[in-house]
Enzyme design. Structure first.
Site, PDB file in Angstrom:
ATOM      1  CE  LYS A 107       9.912   0.578   0.296  1.00  0.00           C
ATOM      2  NZ  LYS A 107      10.637   1.527  -0.198  1.00  0.00           N
ATOM      3  CE  LYS A 159      11.829   3.185   2.584  1.00  0.00           C
ATOM      4  NZ  LYS A 159      12.153   3.870   1.759  1.00  0.00           N
TER       5      LYS A 159
HETATM    6  C1  PBG Z   1      14.639   4.800  -1.430  1.00  0.00           C
HETATM    7  C2  PBG Z   1      13.666   3.648  -1.697  1.00  0.00           C
HETATM    8  C3  PBG Z   1      13.877   2.223  -1.317  1.00  0.00           C
HETATM    9  C4  PBG Z   1      12.701   1.369  -1.811  1.00  0.00           C
HETATM   10  C5  PBG Z   1      11.981   2.451  -2.152  1.00  0.00           C
HETATM   11  N1  PBG Z   1      12.652   3.665  -2.105  1.00  0.00           N
HETATM   12  C6  PBG Z   1      14.815   1.360  -0.567  1.00  0.00           C
HETATM   13  C7  PBG Z   1      15.374   1.713   0.940  1.00  0.00           C
HETATM   14  O1  PBG Z   1      14.660   2.649   1.487  1.00  0.00           O
HETATM   15  O2  PBG Z   1      16.241   1.371   1.364  1.00  0.00           O
HETATM   16  C8  PBG Z   1      12.558  -0.002  -1.536  1.00  0.00           C
HETATM   17  C9  PBG Z   1      11.803  -0.707  -2.511  1.00  0.00           C
HETATM   18  C10 PBG Z   1      11.778  -2.377  -2.794  1.00  0.00           C
HETATM   19  O3  PBG Z   1      12.503  -3.080  -1.726  1.00  0.00           O
HETATM   20  O4  PBG Z   1      11.277  -2.768  -3.461  1.00  0.00           O
HETATM   21  N2  PBG Z   1      14.520   5.212  -0.388  1.00  0.00           N
END
Ligand code: PBG
Length: 315
Positions: free
Chosen positions: A239, A186
């Site tokens: 992601k 991520k």
């Molecule tokens: C929370 C989380 C996020 C997303 C999924 N879980 C936001 C972040 O990490 O700031 C992003 C999902 C998206 O942008 O569609 N930890």
């Protein structure tokens, strides 16, 4: 002498016969945002055709999607009140949503996002200390598992959280019933902007760069994935997805685990804006999703799921 590639492209049927990659309804994982209350279905201001649902309206809409072939959802609980202890409340919002959905749709795979950023006052995904945060995440994951979740998906990027969650599930004899789908790769991305409105989790100060990965790093993503596999994850999330297809491909070639691409909120808006403004045809949606499958993802978490299923765009 030269090769005649164009023979394989001469008409739709021939092109289809030569197609290497397909997108099916079963590949779609639909994100679902649950809010407190009753009879709530509100479009999220930053994301068209994505809704805040109370549990009752969520069940109504899910019925349609399940009939159309939806196999999996990813739940995000969006509480009214902050406070991390609420996140593992056995009668909390997310736990109630999980059990209601599982009861209504026993065959639907329920994946639940595990993070505290919707619960902390500062909107960060930790409480300061890395290992204390992992203990909290493990307790939250256990509460989701007890409520009936099939899969828990930690999205915080603390070190060791898969280890903590796996051990917690194991100590409660749930490690075989409930699997872990970790957001292993991520990145700290500008593409999450619209989601932070949806989940009410924008950091009040600073950013997430001390825990999410630097987007310039590919080798590190592979190390992160390896670490999560060692700690007990079953599936891997990459992601964002669209501009990280290189990571998906590398992960696919190196690891014998399911790779899931998360087509995040900013990517969704980017493609949707192109289509809605008439600068691209609807096909752009499929082109972008297919690219993730071609890269090696077996499934895709995407906000396009609702539209695709409702309109019957795939088989
Ligand atoms: C929370 C989380 C996020 C997303 C999924 N879980 C936001 C972040 O990490 O700031 C992003 C999902 C998206 O942008 O569609 N930890």
């Amino acid at each position: 002498m030269f090769k005649r590639f164009r023979q394989n492209r001469k008409d739709e049927a021939t092109r289809l016969a030569n197609r290497e990659t397909f997108l099916k309804n079963e590949d779609l994982i639909m994100p679902i945002f649950i809010v407190p209350g009753e009879n709530v279905k509100e479009e999220i201001s930053s994301m068209k055709d994505v809704y805040h649902y109370s549990i009752d309206t969520c069940l109504e809409d899910l019925k349609l999607f399940v009939e159309k072939g939806l196999q999996s959802i990813l739940i995000f609980g969006v509480p009214n009140d902050k406070g991390v202890e609420q996140a593992y409340d056995r009668k909390g919002l997310t736990q109630n949503a999980i059990s209601a959905i599982k009861e209504a749709f026993p065959t639907l795979e329920v994946i639940v996002d595990v993070c505290i950023c919707s619960y902390t006052h500062d909107g960060h995904c930790h409480v300061g200390d890395n290992d204390k945060t992992c203990e909290l995440l493990a307790e939250i994951a256990l509460s989701y598992a007890e409520a009936g979740a099939d899969v828990v998906a930690p999205s915080d990027m603390m070190d060791g959280r898969v280890h903590y969650i796996y051990e917690k599930l194991k100590a409660n004899n749930l490690e075989k019933k409930v699997t872990i789908m970790s957001y292993a790769a991520k990145f700290s991305s500008t593409f999450y902007g619209p989601f932070r409105d949806a989940a009410d989790c924008a950091p009040s100060s600073g950013n997430r760069k001390t825990y999410q990965m630097d987007y310039a790093n590919g080798d590190e993503a592979i190390d992160e994935i390896q670490a999560d596999i060692n700690e007990g994850t079953t599936s891997i999330i990459v992601k964002p997805a669209l501009i990280y297809n290189d990571i998906t491909r590398r992960a696919k070639e190196k690891f014998d685990k399911e790779i899931v691409a998360y087509n995040v909120s900013g990517e969704y808006n980017m493609v949707l804006n192109m289509v809605e403004s008439g600068q691209a045809s609807e096909e752009m949606i499929f082109e972008s999703l297919i690219s993730m499958k071609r890269a090696g993802a077996s499934r895709i978490i995407t906000y396009f799921s609702g539209w695709i299923l409702r309109e019957g765009k795939l088989v």
